[in-house]
Structure formats: C-alpha cells, structure tokens
Design an enzyme around this catalytic site. Sequence first.
Site, PDB file in Angstrom:
ATOM      1  N   TYR A   1       1.062  -1.197   0.007  1.00 25.23           N
ATOM      2  CA  TYR A   1      -0.047  -0.194   0.038  1.00 25.23           C
ATOM      3  C   TYR A   1       0.591   1.357  -0.055  1.00 25.23           C
ATOM      4  O   TYR A   1       2.306   0.957   0.636  1.00 25.23           O
ATOM      5  CB  TYR A   1      -0.789  -0.122   1.044  1.00 25.23           C
ATOM      6  CG  TYR A   1      -2.175  -0.537   0.681  1.00 25.23           C
ATOM      7  CD1 TYR A   1      -3.077   0.449  -0.299  1.00 25.23           C
ATOM      8  CD2 TYR A   1      -2.805  -1.190   1.602  1.00 25.23           C
ATOM      9  CE1 TYR A   1      -4.401  -0.004   0.082  1.00 25.23           C
ATOM     10  CE2 TYR A   1      -4.624  -1.813   1.174  1.00 25.23           C
ATOM     11  CZ  TYR A   1      -5.136  -1.068   0.114  1.00 25.23           C
ATOM     12  OH  TYR A   1      -6.118  -1.723   0.230  1.00 25.23           O
TER      13      TYR A   1
ATOM     14  N   GLU B   1      -0.696   4.793  -0.471  1.00 26.12           N
ATOM     15  CA  GLU B   1      -1.370   6.241  -0.660  1.00 26.12           C
ATOM     16  C   GLU B   1       0.068   7.193  -0.433  1.00 26.12           C
ATOM     17  O   GLU B   1       0.910   7.451   0.555  1.00 26.12           O
ATOM     18  CB  GLU B   1      -2.489   6.488   0.283  1.00 26.12           C
ATOM     19  CG  GLU B   1      -3.728   5.815   0.573  1.00 26.12           C
ATOM     20  CD  GLU B   1      -3.606   4.029   0.734  1.00 26.12           C
ATOM     21  OE1 GLU B   1      -2.833   3.661   1.347  1.00 26.12           O
ATOM     22  OE2 GLU B   1      -4.862   4.017   1.285  1.00 26.12           O
TER      23      GLU B   1
ATOM     24  N   ASP C   1      -8.091  13.789 -24.397  1.00 28.98           N
ATOM     25  CA  ASP C   1      -8.445  11.668 -24.002  1.00 28.98           C
ATOM     26  C   ASP C   1      -7.380  11.707 -25.223  1.00 28.98           C
ATOM     27  O   ASP C   1      -8.329  11.495 -25.826  1.00 28.98           O
ATOM     28  CB  ASP C   1      -9.223  12.260 -23.717  1.00 28.98           C
ATOM     29  CG  ASP C   1      -9.765  10.066 -23.177  1.00 28.98           C
ATOM     30  OD1 ASP C   1      -8.416  10.080 -23.677  1.00 28.98           O
ATOM     31  OD2 ASP C   1     -10.161  10.154 -22.716  1.00 28.98           O
TER      32      ASP C   1
ATOM     33  N   THR D   1      -5.136   6.131 -21.086  1.00 29.68           N
ATOM     34  CA  THR D   1      -5.211   5.177 -20.739  1.00 29.68           C
ATOM     35  C   THR D   1      -3.376   4.546 -20.973  1.00 29.68           C
ATOM     36  O   THR D   1      -3.077   5.024 -21.979  1.00 29.68           O
ATOM     37  CB  THR D   1      -6.353   3.952 -21.104  1.00 29.68           C
ATOM     38  OG1 THR D   1      -5.975   4.468 -22.614  1.00 29.68           O
ATOM     39  CG2 THR D   1      -7.069   4.109 -20.672  1.00 29.68           C
TER      40      THR D   1
ATOM     41  N   LYS E   1      -3.845   0.816 -24.358  1.00 30.34           N
ATOM     42  CA  LYS E   1      -4.437   0.967 -25.688  1.00 30.34           C
ATOM     43  C   LYS E   1      -2.931   1.293 -26.807  1.00 30.34           C
ATOM     44  O   LYS E   1      -2.637  -0.145 -26.775  1.00 30.34           O
ATOM     45  CB  LYS E   1      -5.011   2.116 -26.128  1.00 30.34           C
ATOM     46  CG  LYS E   1      -6.401   2.051 -25.257  1.00 30.34           C
ATOM     47  CD  LYS E   1      -8.042   2.551 -25.602  1.00 30.34           C
ATOM     48  CE  LYS E   1      -8.770   2.664 -24.810  1.00 30.34           C
ATOM     49  NZ  LYS E   1      -8.583   3.176 -24.055  1.00 30.34           N
TER      50      LYS E   1
ATOM     51  N   ARG F   1      -2.632  -2.144 -18.441  1.00 29.96           N
ATOM     52  CA  ARG F   1      -3.922  -1.661 -18.009  1.00 29.96           C
ATOM     53  C   ARG F   1      -4.081  -0.857 -16.822  1.00 29.96           C
ATOM     54  O   ARG F   1      -3.329  -1.301 -15.738  1.00 29.96           O
ATOM     55  CB  ARG F   1      -4.861  -2.284 -17.089  1.00 29.96           C
ATOM     56  CG  ARG F   1      -5.712  -3.319 -18.804  1.00 29.96           C
ATOM     57  CD  ARG F   1      -7.040  -3.752 -18.395  1.00 29.96           C
ATOM     58  NE  ARG F   1      -8.349  -3.790 -18.787  1.00 29.96           N
ATOM     59  CZ  ARG F   1      -8.618  -3.426 -19.924  1.00 29.96           C
ATOM     60  NH1 ARG F   1      -8.052  -4.802 -20.385  1.00 29.96           N
ATOM     61  NH2 ARG F   1      -9.691  -2.719 -20.589  1.00 29.96           N
TER      62      ARG F   1
HETATM   63  N1  DSN Z   1     -13.475   0.802 -23.966  1.00 28.42           N
HETATM   64  C1  DSN Z   1     -12.502   1.953 -24.683  1.00 28.42           C
HETATM   65  C2  DSN Z   1     -12.478   1.498 -26.058  1.00 28.42           C
HETATM   66  O1  DSN Z   1     -13.029   0.661 -26.792  1.00 28.42           O
HETATM   67  O2  DSN Z   1     -12.615   2.654 -26.870  1.00 28.42           O
HETATM   68  C3  DSN Z   1     -12.841   2.882 -24.081  1.00 28.42           C
HETATM   69  O3  DSN Z   1     -12.970   3.241 -22.610  1.00 28.42           O
END
Ligand code: DSN
Length: 414
Positions: free
Chosen positions: A51, A53, A197, A223, A226, A232
């Site tokens: 942990y 924090e 974003d 994120t 991707k 993740r």
């Molecule tokens: N779930 C993602 C996507 O497929 O674009 C976005 O959060």
Amino acid sequence: MEAIKSTDSEIFGLIRREEQRQCDKIRLIASENYVSAAVLQATGTILTNKYSEGYAGKRYYEGQQIIDQIECLAIERARALFGAEHVNVQPYSGSPANMAVYLAFLNPGDTILGMALPHGGHLTHGAKVSISGKYFQAESYELNRETGLIDYDAIREKALSCRPKMVIAGHSAYPRHIDFARFRAIADECGALLMIDMAHFAGLVAGGVHPSPIPFADVVTTTTHKSLRGPRGAMILCKEQFGEAIDKAVFPGLQGGPHNHTTAAMAVAFKEADSEEFRNYARQVVENGRTLAETLHSNGFDLITGGTDNHLLLVDLTSKNIGGKPAAKALDQAGIVVNYNAIPFDPRKPGNPSGIRLGTAAVTSRGFGEREMTQVGEWINAVVSDPENQSLLADIAENVADYCRDYPPPGINV
Ligand code: DSN
C-alpha cells in the site's frame, strides 16, 4: 503458472483457454493490444502486496523505499516520452483519470463540452448515462453530416453560446487526426480549460506518427494499455501549474493506494516505447490501417471519413444490408474479433447500430504487415457478404487460426 494450476485448476484452465483464444483469433478491437512479456511479468509481481497512499517522499505508510523509486521512474519516463511538465501515473484506468481531472477543476453543475458518444466521444466526456453527464451540465458536439469530420466552426459556435468551463477533445472512435491548435483557440476564446483524452492514439504520439496534444492542452489523459502497449492503467499529463490540483484530485480526492505492480509495468512499457523498434511499430500500425481501409474500400465498404489517419476504422455497413451486431457476431465466429459501433447520425439503435469499429494496434504487435492486412480485409468481406453461412464461417475460422500460428503474439507462449 504452476501455482495457479495446483491452487485453482478452474481459473488456470480458463486463463489457458483465453491465451489460446488470443493466439488463434485476429484481434481488431481498436482499444486492445498485446503487452510484451516484460510488461506482463512486471504486472504479476509482489508489488501488488504494498500500500502506498500518497506520493514519493510523502506517503501515509512506511516501507516505501523501493516503491518511491519505481513511481519516480515511471513518471520520469512518461515525462520524457511525451515532453510533459507534470505526470501522475496513479489513475486506475481511463475513466477514473478523466474523473480526477473534473474533480480538480469543476464543480457539480459546471458546463463541459465534449464529443457526443454516438459520434465517437467517450462515455466520460459527458454522456448522459455516465457520472460526467449526471453531475455536470454536459453539452456535446457532433461530426459533420456530409464528411464525418470534426466541424471546428460548429464547435466554436457551440462553445461561444454554452460557455463551457472545460472543452474536451479526444475520442474512442474517430479515424482522423484532431486539430489540437483549433481546439486550443476555441477554449481560449471562450475562457475554458482544454482537456485532451489521447487514450486511443497515445502510442502513435509516443511513436512520432501522430500530432502530440501536449503543447496545446492544459491537461491530457490517457490509458496506458491501448496503442501505447502498456498494462491496464492510466495517467494524467499536465502543465506544472496544474500538477498540485491533479495530484490532490487523484489522491486523496478520488482514489486510495496506487496499484504499484501496474506502475512498474507502466515504467517498463514507457522504456519500450522510447525505442526505434516502437517507432517502427507505430508507423506500421498506421500503414496497416491504410491498407485495411483500401482493401475494404475496394470491396465496396463505406468508411466514415473515407479512410483513416490512425489505428482505427469506422465502417458503415448500411450498403451491405447488415447491422453492426450480426456482422460482429459472424466475424467472431470466423475468428475475427471486432466491436459493433454507432456511426455518426446513426438511424439504428445502439444495441445493433450501423457500424463496426476496427483497429490495427494488436495485430501489428504480432507482426502483421500490409500483406496480412489485405488478407484480413478479404476475410472480412467474405464474412459480411455471407454472414449466415455457417460452414464458410467455420472454414475461415480454421484458416485464421492456422494463419495466426505464424505470428505468435508478444507475451504469450502456447
Ligand atoms: N473501452 C474503450 C474503447 O473500446 O474504446 C474506451 O474506454
């Protein structure tokens, strides 16, 4: 996986089957990828036991001698990779990252202006079903009906009339570059903050094949799993002047302890992304998008905006007389995994919209190039032309699995 196998044979079996599925199928879900073995290993370490924090040098539990170094490394690597002034690597994923930005700068009832969900925006950009649409006065912009492109003049007009406190750019399903300078000018003209974003195209930015939003935005969220090919998780990149507000919003505003195993895996992914190999990967992702677009186009498919500049294609199936859902189901049966997706001004319901969304990030990670993308396009055409022909779907699925054997994905050894 010996320990999982002896402790829980059920979960062991399911993981093995999912590994096999990820190997045997062609993954065209635009938001998915395959992480490297190194990223995967970092994710599965004892760092999950701790942990932490707070932030490096100011934590609420002792024993952070190593964790502080890991988090600082992740931050430094992200700053260097994207040329950002301040980075927070603690958001659990993209939606919490966006919520943290809102918490840092907005009050309930404030106006935000983002891309409408059915036009390619994200749930957290103000969709009515999301907390972002419930707690804020969420206004949205749509794409141009004729071109499917972002209509900057219309956004400016809307921004000047609704006077948002924050303008949001970025998308989950828009196949073209965004003019970040135009968004900056619109935000400045109406006195708004600009959040971008970049979740979908962060890997392309890191690889130098997509314009960077960093110089234009007050805050950028992304994120890490991707096109960036990390674990993740998510991060927030911002100007130094907003760093303190962002850090406070992430912790203690929204989250508790950071997921240290994820932070370490992010650091590994950022190191991997800062390489010639990754820049070549990013170039190939975009090339593969173009090749797939050309193949589909030559088979009579209508693509929103006519093609792609990034990793993503949005296909309008109206002229093929099939809804997005049955097309996606038939493709899955044939070993090609996609998601059904609304198209701009979609006359059909979201549960079975007019389109499918395709992405090239994952298949490029397993070594697909132009020749392979042409083959994939031909298979998609065969399936969509005859989606109820079960023996055809089964034959293609077998061919796909055979084909995929020559392209073992990173991180998986079956
Ligand atoms: N779930 C993602 C996507 O497929 O674009 C976005 O959060």
